[in-house]
Design a protein around this motif. Structure first.
Motif, short mmCIF file in Angstrom:
data_model
loop_
_atom_site.label_atom_id
_atom_site.label_comp_id
_atom_site.label_asym_id
_atom_site.label_seq_id
_atom_site.Cartn_x
_atom_site.Cartn_y
_atom_site.Cartn_z
N UNK A 322 0.87 -1.18 -0.10
CA UNK A 322 -0.04 -0.04 0.05
C UNK A 322 0.91 1.34 0.05
N UNK A 323 2.02 1.14 -0.44
CA UNK A 323 2.80 2.44 -0.69
C UNK A 323 2.30 3.17 -1.93
N UNK A 324 1.93 2.38 -2.67
CA UNK A 324 1.30 2.79 -4.43
C UNK A 324 -0.03 2.56 -4.64
N UNK A 325 -0.75 3.52 -4.90
CA UNK A 325 -2.30 3.39 -4.99
C UNK A 325 -2.54 2.11 -6.06
N UNK A 326 -3.44 1.26 -6.11
CA UNK A 326 -3.68 0.05 -7.01
C UNK A 326 -4.34 0.87 -8.28
N UNK A 327 -4.87 1.95 -8.22
CA UNK A 327 -5.54 2.72 -9.44
C UNK A 327 -4.32 3.18 -10.30
N UNK A 328 -3.08 3.66 -9.93
CA UNK A 328 -1.83 3.72 -10.49
C UNK A 328 -1.30 2.46 -10.99
N UNK A 329 -1.14 1.71 -10.35
CA UNK A 329 -0.68 0.39 -10.69
C UNK A 329 0.43 0.22 -11.53
N UNK A 330 0.44 -0.35 -12.61
CA UNK A 330 1.74 -0.61 -13.29
C UNK A 330 1.86 0.48 -14.52
N UNK A 331 0.84 1.26 -14.58
CA UNK A 331 0.91 2.16 -15.76
C UNK A 331 1.97 3.32 -15.71
N UNK A 332 2.62 3.74 -14.54
CA UNK A 332 3.88 4.48 -14.92
C UNK A 332 5.07 3.59 -15.55
N UNK A 333 5.12 2.52 -15.08
CA UNK A 333 6.28 1.83 -15.88
C UNK A 333 6.07 1.57 -17.42
N UNK A 334 4.90 1.28 -17.59
CA UNK A 334 4.35 0.99 -19.10
C UNK A 334 4.66 2.47 -19.86
N UNK A 335 4.06 3.36 -19.19
CA UNK A 335 4.32 4.67 -20.00
C UNK A 335 5.94 5.02 -20.12
N UNK A 336 6.56 4.95 -19.07
CA UNK A 336 8.09 4.98 -19.37
C UNK A 336 8.83 4.25 -20.61
N UNK A 337 8.35 2.94 -20.45
CA UNK A 337 8.89 2.19 -21.63
C UNK A 337 8.24 2.59 -22.80
N UNK A 338 7.01 2.98 -23.04
CA UNK A 338 6.56 3.50 -24.13
C UNK A 338 7.06 5.00 -24.75
N UNK A 339 7.46 5.66 -23.81
CA UNK A 339 8.01 6.93 -24.10
C UNK A 339 9.38 6.60 -24.69
#
Length: 364
Positions: A322-339
């Protein structure tokens, strides 16, 4: 058109080759572990194939994703080495236009990864858990290897069987040592068979053998010959099956609003998302510098694959804590690799190095 056909054919060949090699590596590693377990009597011999097959399905999304990633990487690397990519670019086709045939090739594999991750993988985990639960309830002889001594779980009996028949019901050259009421008993018979009583108890019926019984370190021993002698084999009660999160059906995961189920859903869809993003990353990473080693870009690309999957695992831990919201989930990592994929494809299309050391030094 000829280039696209040649590209897809080479991609298919490399992906199948990479997948078979990866499956062989995983099978060799896992079968060594299961054979060691079977030798120690932890699992029956006849269960190795079933457990191996179910575990192979469990790892299949990762293996398929890695094989597609390597196929694109190896194919385009060869094109750069053999100057076929130069012919493609010299004919007026940009690097961006090669994305379409590669995406067309990769999409069926991405859909397969999604099917495996969302549906087949949970089924394999659920079936494996149920099968392991059934194995724990089997009698003592089911984990006995021919030609080896096996101590019972209660440590009061030792079994030895020279051989089983194909069905595992008839046995030859049986040795059983028992300890009861401070007396040591040894039963020897040439033949025997397994039998289930009307009450459901498992027996091993020995035929035409001898029983020796006495007190250790004394001369008080007796010998008895018999035509038939039944030994009750211990059987553990069937434990109730408890469904784990990674074995839940997709419909049950979607309906639930718990943190664990929402995280599990994001973890399952992360496999096909990472698969297509890794395909896009493989396009710029496949560039081969003739002055550098041939395997340098492959090592770097595999390192990126490992980093991607490790970041997903780390984020999974953060969400669980619970250090990161489940709503955020893995999307930041996917976005980093997409960019990163968009940026690297842009630099390669501009015929620029992937990472400009000079610009970095000037910035500092």
């Amino acid at each position: 058109m000829l280039f696209k056909t040649s590209l897809k054919k080479e991609l298919l060949t490399n992906s199948i080759t990479a997948l078979l090699i990866l499956i062989s590596i995983v099978m060799a590693q896992r079968i060594t572990v299961y054979l060691r377990f079977a030798t120690k009597g932890y699992i029956p011999n006849d269960s190795i194939k079933t457990i191996l097959g179910l575990n192979l399905i469990k790892y299949s999304p990762l293996l398929l994703s890695l094989s597609i990633f390597l196929a694109v990487l190896l194919t385009l690397s060869r094109w750069y080495r053999d100057h076929e990519m130069i012919i493609w670019l010299s004919s007026g086709m940009s690097l961006a236009k090669i994305i379409r045939p590669i995406t067309t090739f990769a999409l069926p594999a991405v859909f397969m990864v999604a099917f495996l991750s969302l549906f087949l993988n949970p089924w394999a985990v659920r079936t494996a858990d149920q099968y392991k639960s059934q194995l724990k309830s089997r009698d003592e002889l089911s984990t006995l290897n021919p030609g080896t001594f096996k101590e019972s779980k209660s440590s009061d009996r030792v079994f030895y069987v020279e051989s089983f028949d194909e069905l595992g019901s008839a046995v030859k050259n049986i040795f059983v040592q028992t300890k009861q009421h401070n007396k040591l008993g040894v039963v020897i018979a040439n033949n025997g068979h397994r039998e289930i009583s009307s009450k459901g108890d498992n027996y091993i019926i020995l035929q035409k053998g001898r029983r020796y019984e006495g007190i250790p370190n004394t001369k008080e021993f007796s010998t008895t010959e018999f035509d038939q002698y039944g030994i009750l084999t211990a059987q553990q009660p069937v434990e109730p099956y408890t469904e784990s999160i990674d074995s839940k059906k997709l419909s049950d995961v979607i309906k639930s609003n718990s943190l664990e189920d929402r995280l599990e859903f994001q973890w399952r869809i992360a496999s096909p998302i990472s698969c297509i993003l890794l395909v896009f990353l493989a396009i710029p990473l496949s560039f081969t510098n003739p002055r550098a080693g041939r395997s340098l870009n492959i090592i770097f690309a595999v390192l990126i694959f490992i980093i991607y999957n490790n970041l997903l695992a780390i984020m999974n831990t953060f969400i669980t804590l619970k250090k990161v919201s489940v709503t955020i989930g893995f999307w930041p990592i996917h976005l980093i690799f997409l960019l990163a994929a968009i940026y690297l494809i842009y630099r390669r299309s501009m015929n620029q190095p992937l990472f400009s050391l000079k610009s970095i030094l000037q910035t500092k």
